[in-house]
Design an enzyme around this catalytic site. Structure first.
Site, PDB file in Angstrom:
ATOM      1  N   LYS A   1      23.607  -5.457  42.252  1.00  0.00           N
ATOM      2  CA  LYS A   1      22.709  -4.434  41.694  1.00  0.00           C
ATOM      3  C   LYS A   1      22.451  -3.424  42.794  1.00  0.00           C
ATOM      4  CE  LYS A   1      20.200  -7.534  38.653  1.00  0.00           C
ATOM      5  NZ  LYS A   1      19.256  -8.589  38.884  1.00  0.00           N
TER       6      LYS A   1
ATOM      7  N   ARG B   1      14.137 -23.785  34.877  1.00  0.00           N
ATOM      8  CA  ARG B   1      13.775 -24.730  35.952  1.00  0.00           C
ATOM      9  C   ARG B   1      12.513 -25.494  35.571  1.00  0.00           C
ATOM     10  NH1 ARG B   1      13.774 -20.221  40.534  1.00  0.00           N
ATOM     11  NH2 ARG B   1      15.302 -19.009  39.393  1.00  0.00           N
TER      12      ARG B   1
ATOM     13  N   GLY C   1       5.160 -11.388  32.790  1.00  0.00           N
ATOM     14  CA  GLY C   1       3.822 -10.954  33.200  1.00  0.00           C
ATOM     15  C   GLY C   1       3.504  -9.537  32.746  1.00  0.00           C
ATOM     16  N   GLU C   2       4.513  -8.664  32.778  1.00  0.00           N
ATOM     17  CA  GLU C   2       4.269  -7.261  32.418  1.00  0.00           C
ATOM     18  C   GLU C   2       4.280  -7.023  30.911  1.00  0.00           C
ATOM     19  OE1 GLU C   2       7.091  -4.817  34.669  1.00  0.00           O
ATOM     20  OE2 GLU C   2       6.719  -6.098  36.393  1.00  0.00           O
TER      21      GLU C   2
ATOM     22  N   ASN D   1      21.294  -5.606  45.981  1.00  0.00           N
ATOM     23  CA  ASN D   1      20.916  -6.985  45.684  1.00  0.00           C
ATOM     24  C   ASN D   1      22.185  -7.690  45.196  1.00  0.00           C
ATOM     25  OD1 ASN D   1      19.908  -9.381  44.741  1.00  0.00           O
ATOM     26  ND2 ASN D   1      18.362  -8.475  43.393  1.00  0.00           N
TER      27      ASN D   1
ATOM     28  N   LEU E   1       5.940 -13.552  36.992  1.00  0.00           N
ATOM     29  CA  LEU E   1       6.466 -14.340  35.877  1.00  0.00           C
ATOM     30  C   LEU E   1       7.681 -13.647  35.279  1.00  0.00           C
ATOM     31  CD1 LEU E   1       3.037 -15.094  34.129  1.00  0.00           C
ATOM     32  CD2 LEU E   1       4.133 -16.344  36.002  1.00  0.00           C
TER      33      LEU E   1
ATOM     34  N   GLU F   1      10.576  -4.248  43.408  1.00  0.00           N
ATOM     35  CA  GLU F   1      11.131  -4.819  44.635  1.00  0.00           C
ATOM     36  C   GLU F   1      12.103  -3.857  45.306  1.00  0.00           C
ATOM     37  OE1 GLU F   1      11.791  -8.263  42.011  1.00  0.00           O
ATOM     38  OE2 GLU F   1      11.689  -9.452  43.837  1.00  0.00           O
TER      39      GLU F   1
ATOM     40  N   HIS G   1      10.126 -14.759  46.122  1.00  0.00           N
ATOM     41  CA  HIS G   1       9.557 -13.575  45.454  1.00  0.00           C
ATOM     42  C   HIS G   1       8.573 -12.845  46.376  1.00  0.00           C
ATOM     43  CE1 HIS G   1      10.044 -15.813  41.343  1.00  0.00           C
ATOM     44  NE2 HIS G   1      11.074 -14.994  41.501  1.00  0.00           N
TER      45      HIS G   1
ATOM     46  N   ASP H   1      14.561 -17.399  27.058  1.00  0.00           N
ATOM     47  CA  ASP H   1      14.037 -16.038  26.990  1.00  0.00           C
ATOM     48  C   ASP H   1      12.714 -16.034  26.214  1.00  0.00           C
ATOM     49  OD1 ASP H   1      13.580 -13.300  26.057  1.00  0.00           O
ATOM     50  OD2 ASP H   1      15.543 -12.902  26.938  1.00  0.00           O
TER      51      ASP H   1
ATOM     52  N   ARG I   1      18.550  -7.170  49.831  1.00  0.00           N
ATOM     53  CA  ARG I   1      17.696  -8.304  49.506  1.00  0.00           C
ATOM     54  C   ARG I   1      18.393  -9.561  50.026  1.00  0.00           C
ATOM     55  NH1 ARG I   1      16.775 -11.462  43.909  1.00  0.00           N
ATOM     56  NH2 ARG I   1      15.074 -12.742  44.666  1.00  0.00           N
TER      57      ARG I   1
END
Ligand code: AMP
Length: 396
Positions: free
Chosen positions: A14, A240, A331-332, A7, A208, A383, A179, A281, A90
């Site tokens: 990465k 954003r 989200g996690e 990526n 998220l 991913e 995504h 954050d 990616r």
């Protein structure tokens, strides 16, 4: 078969090396600050961590160093870099051309170049990563996995903007969505968890993280998503703004801002950061909320409210939903945000189990009550695995 997943960003690469089809991660790492002072590679394998601080002038050198780290010295996890038979990349924007991952050839490279004006911050570094991998591993097959591909199934009624039709014909201005690798991965996993065929579930997937997007999935396909021509549209994100009245841009222009400034404002200075004046954050903001910071509280509330709105829209679009899925860093992990989103959704059949919500962090699990007619699940995204899977399938 060994598959390397790459990526490549503007100043970072990465990577993860997989043994496929077992999907064992042999090593994962990142090269950061390419072309800047203080460039560094860090790699984890088993319980070992290796950090190399050295000058890395460009992506080709970065890729060289990754391969050297994987195959030599104390960090070694393979005997020979030629054991890497395939590399999965990616790629952010595949325009209207790609509805799935593809083996890279000259035509694919030309298309990724062509779509660079739609994703100027992402496609050029993605391409640099592909070229660096091709040069360093000439015998390995290269595969491109597009963030946009899963959304290629969105129907025209949902992907068109209400602008003059020739703007679409001339410039392909439309919703593409992003995504996609993550939405596809968690939606398939959700179907497995629900014990249903992927083609028979209606899902709302909420990715998220620093960037956020919501997708409606039906018949095994994405049928609508919140991000648009670019990843700026949709819910509010870390920096954003998400959806705004487009007339705000003209209004600010009249007030003396130039277009570049407004672009920067919308992409880098808005969202959680812009509202809180503190941080993009979520961890920092939740701490600030606990300390009574009202601006941070407004930022977290707006963030959650806008996600709830999209869930309501997609409930209507799907005409009912089997499950809502949360994934991505927020989200996690972020139980207070999930709670804000799912509170007062009982008319839609959503009942959150607050104890399950509190204990389900960075792991898969159901967070809705037994009598909730809509299931709510946390499904950690992966991913890199999804890219390794597609790369393996296309190249073996
Ligand atoms: P991602 O882009 O998926 O890595 O997600 C980054 C976002 O996840 C940042 O806003 C983080 O603050 C947030 N995040 C990561 N861990 C936690 C946590 N334990 N609690 C709340 N937010 C978290």
């Amino acid at each position: 078969m060994k598959v390397l997943v790459i990526n490549a960003g503007s100043s970072s690469i990465k990577y993860q090396l997989y043994q496929m089809p077992e999907a064992n991660v042999l090593a994962k790492g990142v090269v950061e600050r390419i072309g800047e002072a203080g460039s560094v590679l860090s790699q984890k394998s088993d319980s070992k961590e290796h950090v190399f601080e050295t000058e890395i002038k460009n992506h080709k050198q970065g890729m060289n160093l990754i391969l050297e780290t994987l195959a030599t010295g104390e960090s070694k996890v393979i005997d020979d870099i030629q054991d890497i038979q395939a590399v999965g990349h990616r790629v952010v924007h595949g325009g209207e051309e790609f509805s799935g991952s593809v083996v890279i050839d000259d035509d694919v490279i030309a298309s990724i170049e062509k779509f660079a004006d739609l994703a100027p911050l992402h496609n050029p570094p993605n391409l640099t990563g592909i070229k660096a991998a091709q040069e360093n591993l000439p015998n390995a097959k290269q595969v491109a996995c597009f963030d946009t591909a899963f959304h290629a199934s969105i129907p025209k009624v949902a992907y068109m903007y209400g602008l003059p039709y020739d703007i679409y014909e001339k410039y392909r201005v439309r919703r593409y969505g992003f995504h996609g690798t993550s939405h596809n991965y968690v939606a398939r996993r959700a179907a497995e968890v629900l014990g249903k065929d992927f083609k028979d579930v209606k899902l709302i997937t909420c990715h998220l993280g620093n960037g956020c997007s919501i997708t409606a999935v039906k018949d095994g396909k994405s049928i609508d998503t919140s991000m648009g021509l670019t990843p700026l549209e949709g819910v509010m994100m870390g920096t954003r703004c998400g959806d705004i009245d487009p007339a705000i841009i003209f209004y600010l222009k009249d007030k003396g801002y130039d277009v570049d400034e407004i672009n920067k404002m919308c992409n880098k200075q808005s969202g959680l950061l812009g509202i809180s004046g503190k941080s993009n954050d979520m961890r920092n903001l939740l701490e600030a909320v606990d300390e009574g910071d009202k601006q941070a509280e407004l930022a977290v509330d707006m963030f959650s409210y806008r996600i709830k709105k999209y869930i309501g829209m997609y409930f209507a679009v799907l005409n009912g939903v089997d499950a809502i899925i949360f994934t991505g860093g927020i989200g996690e992990n972020s139980t207070p945000v999930r709670e804000r989103i799912c509170t007062d959704l009982s008319a839609m059949g959503v009942k959150m189990d607050t104890a399950l919500n509190d204990e389900t962090v960075r792991k898969e699990g159901k967070i809705s009550t037994e009598d909730s007619s809509v299931n709510v699940y946390i499904i950690p995204t992966d991913e890199e695995y999804a890219i390794a899977h597609d790369t393996f399938e296309l190249t073996q």
